[in-house]
Scaffold this motif. Structure first.
Motif, PDB file in Angstrom:
ATOM      1  N   THR A 265       0.833  -1.196   0.000  1.00 43.74           N
ATOM      2  CA  THR A 265       0.000   0.000   0.000  1.00 43.74           C
ATOM      3  C   THR A 265       0.871   1.250   0.000  1.00 43.74           C
ATOM      4  OG1 THR A 265      -1.929   1.013   1.070  1.00 43.74           O
ATOM      5  CG2 THR A 265      -0.165   0.247   2.514  1.00 43.74           C
ATOM      6  N   ASP A 266       0.244   2.404  -0.095  1.00 46.73           N
ATOM      7  CA  ASP A 266       0.972   3.671  -0.048  1.00 46.73           C
ATOM      8  C   ASP A 266       1.754   3.778   1.261  1.00 46.73           C
ATOM      9  OD1 ASP A 266       1.192   6.691  -0.962  1.00 46.73           O
ATOM     10  OD2 ASP A 266       0.622   6.698   1.155  1.00 46.73           O
ATOM     11  N   PRO A 267       3.039   4.156   1.202  1.00 43.63           N
ATOM     12  CA  PRO A 267       3.863   4.195   2.419  1.00 43.63           C
ATOM     13  C   PRO A 267       3.323   5.100   3.521  1.00 43.63           C
ATOM     14  CG  PRO A 267       5.262   4.282   0.477  1.00 43.63           C
ATOM     15  CD  PRO A 267       3.836   4.417  -0.006  1.00 43.63           C
ATOM     16  N   TRP A 268       2.756   6.260   3.160  1.00 41.18           N
ATOM     17  CA  TRP A 268       2.214   7.151   4.194  1.00 41.18           C
ATOM     18  C   TRP A 268       0.983   6.534   4.857  1.00 41.18           C
ATOM     19  CZ3 TRP A 268      -2.326   9.865   5.206  1.00 41.18           C
ATOM     20  CH2 TRP A 268      -2.244  10.821   6.223  1.00 41.18           C
ATOM     21  N   ILE A 269       0.083   5.980   4.056  1.00 44.94           N
ATOM     22  CA  ILE A 269      -1.105   5.310   4.596  1.00 44.94           C
ATOM     23  C   ILE A 269      -0.682   4.150   5.481  1.00 44.94           C
ATOM     24  CG2 ILE A 269      -3.092   3.871   3.989  1.00 44.94           C
ATOM     25  CD1 ILE A 269      -3.696   6.747   3.487  1.00 44.94           C
ATOM     26  N   ASN A 270       0.319   3.394   5.046  1.00 40.36           N
ATOM     27  CA  ASN A 270       0.781   2.237   5.807  1.00 40.36           C
ATOM     28  C   ASN A 270       1.352   2.648   7.160  1.00 40.36           C
ATOM     29  OD1 ASN A 270       1.558  -0.729   5.892  1.00 40.36           O
ATOM     30  ND2 ASN A 270       3.568   0.226   6.132  1.00 40.36           N
ATOM     31  N   LYS A 271       2.087   3.737   7.204  1.00 44.88           N
ATOM     32  CA  LYS A 271       2.748   4.155   8.440  1.00 44.88           C
ATOM     33  C   LYS A 271       1.800   4.834   9.415  1.00 44.88           C
ATOM     34  CE  LYS A 271       6.707   6.771  10.236  1.00 44.88           C
ATOM     35  NZ  LYS A 271       7.937   7.540   9.878  1.00 44.88           N
ATOM     36  N   TYR A 272       0.874   5.663   8.902  1.00 45.96           N
ATOM     37  CA  TYR A 272       0.092   6.500   9.798  1.00 45.96           C
ATOM     38  C   TYR A 272      -1.390   6.136   9.913  1.00 45.96           C
ATOM     39  CZ  TYR A 272       4.143   9.534   9.991  1.00 45.96           C
ATOM     40  OH  TYR A 272       5.402  10.022  10.211  1.00 45.96           O
ATOM     41  N   ILE A 273      -1.937   5.427   8.958  1.00 50.53           N
ATOM     42  CA  ILE A 273      -3.390   5.202   8.963  1.00 50.53           C
ATOM     43  C   ILE A 273      -3.749   3.722   9.087  1.00 50.53           C
ATOM     44  CG2 ILE A 273      -5.563   5.663   7.774  1.00 50.53           C
ATOM     45  CD1 ILE A 273      -4.047   8.189   8.658  1.00 50.53           C
ATOM     46  N   PHE A 274      -3.385   2.919   8.117  1.00 51.85           N
ATOM     47  CA  PHE A 274      -3.748   1.498   8.120  1.00 51.85           C
ATOM     48  C   PHE A 274      -2.499   0.628   7.985  1.00 51.85           C
ATOM     49  CE2 PHE A 274      -7.729   3.387   6.276  1.00 51.85           C
ATOM     50  CZ  PHE A 274      -8.556   3.076   7.347  1.00 51.85           C
ATOM     51  N   PRO A 275      -1.818   0.340   9.102  1.00 51.52           N
ATOM     52  CA  PRO A 275      -0.623  -0.505   9.037  1.00 51.52           C
ATOM     53  C   PRO A 275      -0.932  -1.874   8.437  1.00 51.52           C
ATOM     54  CG  PRO A 275      -0.850   0.523  11.202  1.00 51.52           C
ATOM     55  CD  PRO A 275      -2.128   0.784  10.472  1.00 51.52           C
ATOM     56  N   ASN A 276      -0.102  -2.292   7.513  1.00 50.99           N
ATOM     57  CA  ASN A 276      -0.175  -3.638   6.918  1.00 50.99           C
ATOM     58  C   ASN A 276      -1.431  -3.870   6.076  1.00 50.99           C
ATOM     59  OD1 ASN A 276       2.191  -4.197   8.435  1.00 50.99           O
ATOM     60  ND2 ASN A 276       0.940  -4.745  10.200  1.00 50.99           N
ATOM     61  N   GLY A 277      -2.143  -2.813   5.718  1.00 52.80           N
ATOM     62  CA  GLY A 277      -3.341  -2.970   4.899  1.00 52.80           C
ATOM     63  C   GLY A 277      -3.021  -2.881   3.416  1.00 52.80           C
ATOM     64  N   MET A 278      -3.982  -3.213   2.574  1.00 53.26           N
ATOM     65  CA  MET A 278      -3.814  -3.058   1.126  1.00 53.26           C
ATOM     66  C   MET A 278      -5.150  -3.261   0.435  1.00 53.26           C
ATOM     67  SD  MET A 278      -2.059  -6.610  -0.166  1.00 53.26           S
ATOM     68  CE  MET A 278      -2.543  -6.246  -1.856  1.00 53.26           C
ATOM     69  N   ARG A 279      -5.287  -2.629  -0.742  1.00 55.65           N
ATOM     70  CA  ARG A 279      -6.494  -2.790  -1.555  1.00 55.65           C
ATOM     71  C   ARG A 279      -6.369  -4.049  -2.396  1.00 55.65           C
ATOM     72  NH1 ARG A 279      -5.975   2.156  -5.330  1.00 55.65           N
ATOM     73  NH2 ARG A 279      -3.955   1.133  -5.430  1.00 55.65           N
ATOM     74  N   PRO A 280      -7.363  -4.931  -2.333  1.00 53.02           N
ATOM     75  CA  PRO A 280      -7.333  -6.082  -3.241  1.00 53.02           C
ATOM     76  C   PRO A 280      -7.739  -5.653  -4.646  1.00 53.02           C
ATOM     77  CG  PRO A 280      -9.361  -6.099  -1.977  1.00 53.02           C
ATOM     78  CD  PRO A 280      -8.532  -4.954  -1.432  1.00 53.02           C
ATOM     79  N   SER A 281      -7.295  -6.391  -5.628  1.00 51.68           N
ATOM     80  CA  SER A 281      -7.739  -6.169  -7.002  1.00 51.68           C
ATOM     81  C   SER A 281      -8.809  -7.199  -7.341  1.00 51.68           C
ATOM     82  CB  SER A 281      -6.565  -6.315  -7.974  1.00 51.68           C
ATOM     83  OG  SER A 281      -6.130  -7.668  -8.037  1.00 51.68           O
ATOM     84  N   ALA A 282      -9.516  -6.976  -8.442  1.00 51.73           N
ATOM     85  CA  ALA A 282     -10.525  -7.939  -8.879  1.00 51.73           C
ATOM     86  C   ALA A 282      -9.869  -9.287  -9.168  1.00 51.73           C
ATOM     87  CB  ALA A 282     -11.236  -7.409 -10.115  1.00 51.73           C
ATOM     88  N   LYS A 283      -8.687  -9.257  -9.767  1.00 52.15           N
ATOM     89  CA  LYS A 283      -7.978 -10.495 -10.084  1.00 52.15           C
ATOM     90  C   LYS A 283      -7.631 -11.270  -8.819  1.00 52.15           C
ATOM     91  CE  LYS A 283      -3.780 -12.219 -12.352  1.00 52.15           C
ATOM     92  NZ  LYS A 283      -2.550 -11.831 -13.100  1.00 52.15           N
ATOM     93  N   GLN A 284      -7.148 -10.576  -7.802  1.00 48.12           N
ATOM     94  CA  GLN A 284      -6.775 -11.245  -6.560  1.00 48.12           C
ATOM     95  C   GLN A 284      -7.993 -11.866  -5.878  1.00 48.12           C
ATOM     96  OE1 GLN A 284      -4.858  -7.788  -4.876  1.00 48.12           O
ATOM     97  NE2 GLN A 284      -2.816  -8.684  -5.084  1.00 48.12           N
ATOM     98  N   ILE A 285      -9.106 -11.152  -5.914  1.00 42.33           N
ATOM     99  CA  ILE A 285     -10.322 -11.665  -5.282  1.00 42.33           C
ATOM    100  C   ILE A 285     -10.846 -12.881  -6.022  1.00 42.33           C
ATOM    101  CG2 ILE A 285     -12.740 -11.153  -4.744  1.00 42.33           C
ATOM    102  CD1 ILE A 285     -11.892  -8.271  -4.168  1.00 42.33           C
ATOM    103  N   THR A 286     -10.957 -12.783  -7.341  1.00 47.46           N
ATOM    104  CA  THR A 286     -11.528 -13.901  -8.100  1.00 47.46           C
ATOM    105  C   THR A 286     -10.632 -15.136  -8.024  1.00 47.46           C
ATOM    106  OG1 THR A 286     -10.546 -13.015 -10.140  1.00 47.46           O
ATOM    107  CG2 THR A 286     -12.851 -12.461  -9.680  1.00 47.46           C
ATOM    108  N   THR A 287      -9.331 -14.933  -7.968  1.00 51.08           N
ATOM    109  CA  THR A 287      -8.418 -16.070  -7.818  1.00 51.08           C
ATOM    110  C   THR A 287      -8.666 -16.787  -6.494  1.00 51.08           C
ATOM    111  OG1 THR A 287      -6.710 -15.011  -9.171  1.00 51.08           O
ATOM    112  CG2 THR A 287      -5.997 -16.763  -7.681  1.00 51.08           C
ATOM    113  N   ALA A 288      -8.934 -15.995  -5.443  1.00 45.51           N
ATOM    114  CA  ALA A 288      -9.152 -16.575  -4.114  1.00 45.51           C
ATOM    115  C   ALA A 288     -10.502 -17.273  -3.997  1.00 45.51           C
ATOM    116  CB  ALA A 288      -9.022 -15.492  -3.054  1.00 45.51           C
TER     117      ALA A 288
END
Length: 371
Positions: A265-288
């Motif tokens: 994820t974006d480094p600023w968002i990762n450090k200050y807002i949502f540590p260790n988070g990330m947006r899934p993509s449609a491809k990642q979701i459908t694969t799962a």
């Protein structure tokens, strides 16, 4: 050879932004070191510089719109910190059970009073559904009802809410649809309010990791939690949901999504807002989901998140005097930055909001989509 200031000036000028210009979306530089900071730390340097007052802008919304609409964020040279963040995310699982607790500590546990001021009356911390709504309260109630109708809840059913927040969805479903609910969260402060507002209802709020669940539910819902699961855990998450869902059950996943497949994820968002988070993509979701679920419905209303975030920002600014004693000016600037850049990211269609309805492959039930 261009100086750091000249490089940043050219980038901003290409987006219609001037350094110390006269338009409200132009930035005022208060510390000349900001140019080096942006080039050395990219978005992290930009965000930290704003938090610390190194630069200001009268129209932060207009500034971010011009930056993101022109994709200027991707044109700043990649710094070593960003490279290391990406490599770390690819090499290591950033959402283990222990690491998953970090976002609760750093984001959801920072003060219930803050969220009471910012959110609607039910304290729903996810995108509202503005199709026919005029207020934030109406948009969030419409979203809760939409979810319940998509789940086709019936009296007596057992519902699991993975990432239940402050318990607003559990309360709505229990009261309006006469179902029993188990809600799980990693945040103790969230659980306190969730238990309080659901007192007397057939609602069980637990501080528990979803990976520790091993029960049967007629319906399962997850709203605004999948962004914390991490791409290395998407398949395991779907399998765990499937194990806990009855044969003819329905699972609804409500998540922010990205247009492209990423592993960090974006480094600023990762450090200050949502540590260790990330947006899934449609491809990642459908694969799962492919090995365990049938895709019944995929609904995108990402533009509604722009309006939701704008309402949260208004509420935050109006409520700030009542809670400012518990925070500092750096936090105030950080939170305004977070809400504003997030709103714009949905406005320019960089981020999406998806509601996905899934049934088990072993189910023989039919599903009629709901809008």
């Amino acid at each position: 050879m261009s100086s750091p200031k000249q490089i940043i000036e050219r980038l901003f000028n290409a987006a219609g932004i001037k350094i110390n210009g006269n338009d409200p979306w132009d930035i005022r530089v208060n510390n000349e070191k900001i140019y080096n900071r942006i080039l050395s730390k990219n978005s992290l340097g930009m965000g930290e510089g704003y938090m610390e007052g190194w630069w200001d802008c009268d129209d932060l919304d207009g500034f971010f719109f011009r930056i993101l609409a022109n994709q200027m964020d991707s044109k700043i040279p990649i710094d070593i910190g960003t490279v290391l963040t990406v490599l770390k995310a690819r090499l290591f699982n950033q959402q283990t059970k222990e690491k998953a607790k970090e976002v609760a500590y750093k984001h959801y546990n920072i003060g219930n009073d803050l969220y009471k001021k910012m959110l609607d009356k039910r304290m729903i911390y996810s995108c509202g559904y503005w199709e026919n709504a005029q207020t934030l309260d109406e948009a969030q109630e419409a979203k809760l009802d939409l979810i319940c109708r998509k789940l086709k809840l019936e009296s007596g059913m057992r519902l699991l809410d993975v990432g239940c927040g402050w318990g607003g969805l559990a309360k709505y479903a229990a009261e309006k649809y006469a179902v029993s609910v188990v809600g799980v969260t990693l945040s103790e402060p969230q659980a306190v309010i969730a238990r309080e507002i659901n007192k007397g209802l057939p609602v069980d709020i637990r501080v528990q990791d979803y990976r520790d669940l091993n029960e049967q539910f007629d319906r399962i819902v997850s709203v605004g939690m999948f962004e914390h699961v991490g791409y290395k855990n998407y398949s395991a998450f779907m399998k765990k949901i499937s194990v806990n869902l009855t044969t003819d059950g329905i699972f609804l996943l409500h998540t922010i999504g990205g247009n492209t497949t990423e592993t960090s994820t974006d480094p600023w968002i990762n450090k200050y807002i949502f540590p260790n988070g990330m947006r899934p993509s449609a491809k990642q979701i459908t694969t799962a989901i492919e090995p365990v679920f049938v895709l019944e419905d995929w609904h995108n209303f990402g533009l509604y998140y722009d309006r939701t975030l704008v309402e949260w920002l208004k509420n935050f600014e109006q409520g700030w005097p009542a809670i400012s004693k518990d925070y500092d000016n750096t936090f105030y600037r950080m939170w305004r930055y977070y809400l504003t850049v997030s709103a714009v990211s949905f406005r320019v269609r960089k981020n999406q909001l998806w509601q996905i309805v899934l049934t088990k492959q072993s189910s023989l039930r039919g599903y009629q989509s709901v809008r």
